[in-house]
Design a protein around this motif. Structure first.
Motif, mmCIF file in Angstrom:
data_model
loop_
_atom_site.group_PDB
_atom_site.id
_atom_site.type_symbol
_atom_site.label_atom_id
_atom_site.label_comp_id
_atom_site.label_asym_id
_atom_site.label_seq_id
_atom_site.Cartn_x
_atom_site.Cartn_y
_atom_site.Cartn_z
ATOM 1 N N SER A 159 0.780 -1.150 -0.063
ATOM 2 C CA SER A 159 -0.011 0.136 0.090
ATOM 3 C C SER A 159 0.799 1.361 0.146
ATOM 4 C CB SER A 159 -0.909 -0.216 1.075
ATOM 5 O OG SER A 159 -2.012 -1.093 1.350
ATOM 6 N N PRO A 160 0.980 2.024 -0.827
ATOM 7 C CA PRO A 160 1.947 3.282 -1.062
ATOM 8 C C PRO A 160 1.184 4.515 -0.116
ATOM 9 C CG PRO A 160 0.582 2.841 -3.118
ATOM 10 C CD PRO A 160 0.213 1.751 -2.492
ATOM 11 N N ALA A 161 2.088 4.830 0.442
ATOM 12 C CA ALA A 161 1.684 6.178 1.341
ATOM 13 C C ALA A 161 1.325 7.230 0.436
ATOM 14 C CB ALA A 161 2.791 6.497 2.164
ATOM 15 N N LEU A 162 -0.054 7.600 0.595
ATOM 16 C CA LEU A 162 -0.709 8.704 -0.106
ATOM 17 C C LEU A 162 -0.730 8.348 -1.439
ATOM 18 C CD1 LEU A 162 0.349 12.053 1.613
ATOM 19 C CD2 LEU A 162 -1.888 10.758 2.004
ATOM 20 N N GLY A 163 -0.787 7.036 -1.938
ATOM 21 C CA GLY A 163 -0.749 6.606 -3.474
ATOM 22 C C GLY A 163 0.557 6.877 -4.175
ATOM 23 N N ILE A 164 1.576 7.017 -3.462
ATOM 24 C CA ILE A 164 2.728 7.497 -3.912
ATOM 25 C C ILE A 164 3.783 6.340 -3.735
ATOM 26 C CG2 ILE A 164 4.716 9.102 -4.211
ATOM 27 C CD1 ILE A 164 2.651 11.350 -4.099
ATOM 28 N N GLY A 165 4.212 6.199 -2.441
ATOM 29 C CA GLY A 165 5.220 5.227 -1.949
ATOM 30 C C GLY A 165 6.760 5.708 -2.599
ATOM 31 N N ALA A 166 7.393 6.387 -2.163
ATOM 32 C CA ALA A 166 8.448 7.121 -2.742
ATOM 33 C C ALA A 166 9.997 6.939 -2.005
ATOM 34 C CB ALA A 166 8.351 8.741 -3.047
ATOM 35 N N PHE A 167 9.704 6.265 -0.942
ATOM 36 C CA PHE A 167 11.205 5.913 -0.263
ATOM 37 C C PHE A 167 11.577 4.684 -1.071
ATOM 38 C CE2 PHE A 167 9.841 7.636 3.974
ATOM 39 C CZ PHE A 167 10.171 8.996 3.745
ATOM 40 N N ILE A 168 11.928 4.989 -2.204
ATOM 41 C CA ILE A 168 12.196 3.668 -3.157
ATOM 42 C C ILE A 168 12.893 4.259 -4.308
ATOM 43 C CG2 ILE A 168 10.102 3.971 -4.504
ATOM 44 C CD1 ILE A 168 9.824 0.996 -4.524
ATOM 45 N N GLU A 169 13.834 3.537 -5.013
ATOM 46 C CA GLU A 169 14.596 3.801 -6.191
ATOM 47 C C GLU A 169 13.803 4.263 -7.393
ATOM 48 O OE1 GLU A 169 18.643 1.341 -5.186
ATOM 49 O OE2 GLU A 169 16.994 0.512 -6.021
ATOM 50 N N GLN A 170 12.570 3.430 -7.550
ATOM 51 C CA GLN A 170 11.558 3.894 -8.593
ATOM 52 C C GLN A 170 10.344 3.481 -7.925
ATOM 53 O OE1 GLN A 170 12.359 2.542 -12.817
ATOM 54 N NE2 GLN A 170 14.642 2.412 -12.358
ATOM 55 N N THR A 171 9.272 4.243 -8.504
ATOM 56 C CA THR A 171 7.857 4.052 -8.076
ATOM 57 C C THR A 171 6.902 4.229 -9.210
ATOM 58 O OG1 THR A 171 6.315 4.624 -6.348
ATOM 59 C CG2 THR A 171 7.347 6.611 -7.443
ATOM 60 N N LEU A 172 5.676 3.435 -8.903
ATOM 61 C CA LEU A 172 4.850 3.932 -10.137
ATOM 62 C C LEU A 172 3.636 4.555 -9.595
ATOM 63 C CD1 LEU A 172 3.916 2.113 -12.677
ATOM 64 C CD2 LEU A 172 2.514 0.675 -11.311
ATOM 65 N N VAL A 173 3.051 5.585 -10.364
ATOM 66 C CA VAL A 173 1.999 6.289 -9.896
ATOM 67 C C VAL A 173 1.395 6.727 -11.193
ATOM 68 C CG1 VAL A 173 3.528 7.657 -8.116
ATOM 69 C CG2 VAL A 173 3.728 8.561 -10.625
ATOM 70 N N ALA A 174 0.174 7.277 -10.932
ATOM 71 C CA ALA A 174 -0.722 7.464 -11.901
ATOM 72 C C ALA A 174 -0.014 8.934 -12.729
ATOM 73 C CB ALA A 174 -2.030 8.193 -11.570
ATOM 74 N N ALA A 175 -0.053 8.755 -14.070
ATOM 75 C CA ALA A 175 0.503 10.187 -14.593
ATOM 76 C C ALA A 175 0.258 11.488 -14.275
ATOM 77 C CB ALA A 175 0.518 10.009 -16.131
ATOM 78 N N GLY A 176 -1.055 11.431 -13.841
ATOM 79 C CA GLY A 176 -1.539 12.749 -13.224
ATOM 80 C C GLY A 176 -0.876 13.113 -11.790
ATOM 81 N N GLN A 177 -0.137 12.231 -11.307
ATOM 82 C CA GLN A 177 0.565 12.621 -9.953
ATOM 83 C C GLN A 177 1.713 13.272 -10.321
ATOM 84 O OE1 GLN A 177 -0.538 8.568 -8.363
ATOM 85 N NE2 GLN A 177 -0.615 9.252 -6.648
ATOM 86 N N CYS A 178 2.242 13.400 -11.356
ATOM 87 C CA CYS A 178 3.573 13.728 -12.024
ATOM 88 C C CYS A 178 3.033 15.155 -12.390
ATOM 89 C CB CYS A 178 4.391 12.968 -12.962
ATOM 90 S SG CYS A 178 4.481 11.422 -12.554
ATOM 91 N N THR A 179 4.032 16.286 -11.704
ATOM 92 C CA THR A 179 3.874 17.486 -12.326
ATOM 93 C C THR A 179 5.049 18.196 -12.619
ATOM 94 O OG1 THR A 179 1.970 17.908 -10.756
ATOM 95 C CG2 THR A 179 3.483 20.048 -11.763
ATOM 96 N N LYS A 180 5.201 18.340 -13.973
ATOM 97 C CA LYS A 180 6.602 18.600 -14.810
ATOM 98 C C LYS A 180 7.086 19.962 -14.277
ATOM 99 C CE LYS A 180 8.785 19.227 -19.253
ATOM 100 N NZ LYS A 180 8.657 19.025 -20.683
ATOM 101 N N VAL A 181 8.220 20.155 -13.718
ATOM 102 C CA VAL A 181 8.735 21.516 -13.438
ATOM 103 C C VAL A 181 10.527 21.744 -13.983
ATOM 104 C CG1 VAL A 181 7.519 21.769 -11.333
ATOM 105 C CG2 VAL A 181 9.745 20.505 -11.317
ATOM 106 N N ASP A 182 10.783 22.903 -13.773
ATOM 107 C CA ASP A 182 12.281 23.200 -14.387
ATOM 108 C C ASP A 182 13.217 22.375 -13.762
ATOM 109 O OD1 ASP A 182 14.556 24.557 -14.969
ATOM 110 O OD2 ASP A 182 13.675 26.414 -14.999
ATOM 111 N N PRO A 183 13.975 21.503 -14.499
ATOM 112 C CA PRO A 183 14.811 20.734 -13.696
ATOM 113 C C PRO A 183 16.110 21.452 -13.055
ATOM 114 C CG PRO A 183 15.202 20.646 -16.306
ATOM 115 C CD PRO A 183 13.778 21.583 -15.926
ATOM 116 N N ALA A 184 16.135 22.605 -12.993
ATOM 117 C CA ALA A 184 17.293 23.311 -12.570
ATOM 118 C C ALA A 184 16.945 23.488 -11.006
ATOM 119 C CB ALA A 184 17.256 24.964 -13.156
#
Length: 367
Positions: free
Chosen positions: A132-157
């Motif tokens: 069960s991923p925390a808040l539907g994310i689960g990110a204490f991990i090297e790679q995680t699987l999420v809904a694409a809408g959970q990704c917000t693109k920002v400046d890589p700088a």
């Protein structure tokens, strides 16, 4: 590494196997993204109180949990039909992937979306146990699987350890001031509780142009931190009545906006009475299910104003994350000050202990 079938990726992740037990680093199998999903290589993830609540069983009993949610990273792969992000995009993960179809979305209030969505497929342990991923994310991990809408693109700088902070706590505080509280130029603002969320609210009030920003806490160290984020005045509520102190600092009236960032009945009551007449109370501190508040109905009626709760700072990630990261790159939003330390994946338990002792604003796992 990729397994022989090409359908899963084997990575290290941090799980809470059972209520109250120490977390552990173990192997997790991450499916290739299906329709509407994205696999993200996590670069940084903040250690949030919510993760500790999961470990302690305070949010649910769906163990084992894959912890972590306040994260940023790079999209590795996307599933069919995904157009909002592409492999190589630097993204902040969010737990409000709005649906666009519920009654809130259709009324033009997507920050209240009632049907936010997560990945359909489950990440698992090697023996097939679903996580069960925390808040539907689960990110204490090297790679995680999420809904694409959970990704917000920002400046890589923007450094990942800074960007990821907007995934939860700091965004909750900033949004409590900017979105829920509607702080504007010349306002007086009081913030009760000056951890990561409260200091986010202090910073948001400063950004909005508040001229009086009063920080309230029982820990002198946290009051010093609040000054760094823009507090003009501080009150140690172990030593002085915060309601009287806030009134004294606002000409005897009380603050235009009071933000409660603790989540206790006592501090909520303080916030209620520390407002000016017709002032706004914003509760962003998370209470436990057993807590109750009792106030005279006449005071609710007679004082007027608004009593609001702020869920994730009433943010809309696709609107707020690019704007806030741009302000950071312009030197106008010192998000880096929230990062007390960076730690490895196996440092979560120590980070939980430091957080409970009030020694850090944010420990951030970097991968």
């Amino acid at each position: 590494m990729q397994d022989d079938s090409g359908m899963t990726t084997s990575v290290r992740g941090v799980i809470a196997r059972a209520k109250g037990e120490p977390v552990e680093v173990t192997t997790v199998l991450v499916p290739d993204p299906g329709p509407g999903e994205a696999r993200v290589r996590v670069q940084a993830c903040g250690v949030c109180h919510t993760d500790l609540h999961y470990r302690e069983g305070g949010i649910g009993e769906d163990f084992p949990y894959l912890l972590g949610h306040e994260a940023a990273g790079v999209v590795e792969a996307v599933g069919a039909g995904v157009t909002v992000v592409a492999p190589g995009d630097f993204v902040i993960l969010n737990w409000r992937a709005v649906c666009g179809q519920c009654r809130a979305c259709k009324r033009g209030r997507p920050w209240y979306c009632f049907a936010t969505h997560n990945a359909t497929q489950k990440m698992t342990l090697e023996d097939g146990t679903p996580l069960s991923p925390a808040l539907g994310i689960g990110a204490f991990i090297e790679q995680t699987l999420v809904a694409a809408g959970q990704c917000t693109k920002v400046d890589p700088a923007v450094p990942p350890e800074v960007a990821g902070l907007l995934g939860c706590g700091v965004m909750a505080g900033l949004g409590a001031a900017l979105n829920t509280g509607g702080v504007s130029r010349g306002d007086s603002v009081a913030v009760i509780g000056c951890g990561g969320v409260g200091d986010g609210a202090v910073l948001g009030a400063r950004l909005a142009g508040a001229t009086t920003i009063i920080a309230v806490d029982v820990d002198p160290r946290k009051l010093d931190w609040a000054r760094q984020f823009g507090a003009t005045d501080v009150i140690n509520s172990r030593e002085a009545d915060p309601v009287a102190g806030i009134q004294e600092l606002t000409g005897g009236n009380g603050a235009d906006v009071v933000i409660e960032a603790v989540g206790l009945p006592e501090t909520y009551r303080q916030a209620f009475y520390a407002r000016d007449l017709a002032g706004i109370l914003v509760q962003v501190g998370v209470p436990t299910p057993d807590m109750r508040i009792e106030l005279p109905l006449l005071d609710l009626f007679g004082r007027g104003g608004a009593l609001k709760s702020s869920w994730y700072g009433d943010c809309l990630p696709e609107r707020d994350f690019p704007m806030l990261t741009a302000l950071y790159l312009q030197g106008r939003l010192p998000l880096e000050k929230f990062v007390s330390e960076t730690i490895p994946l196996d440092g979560i338990e120590d980070a939980f202990a430091k957080m409970e002792r009030g020694e850090v604003l944010r420990s951030v796992v970097t991968l």
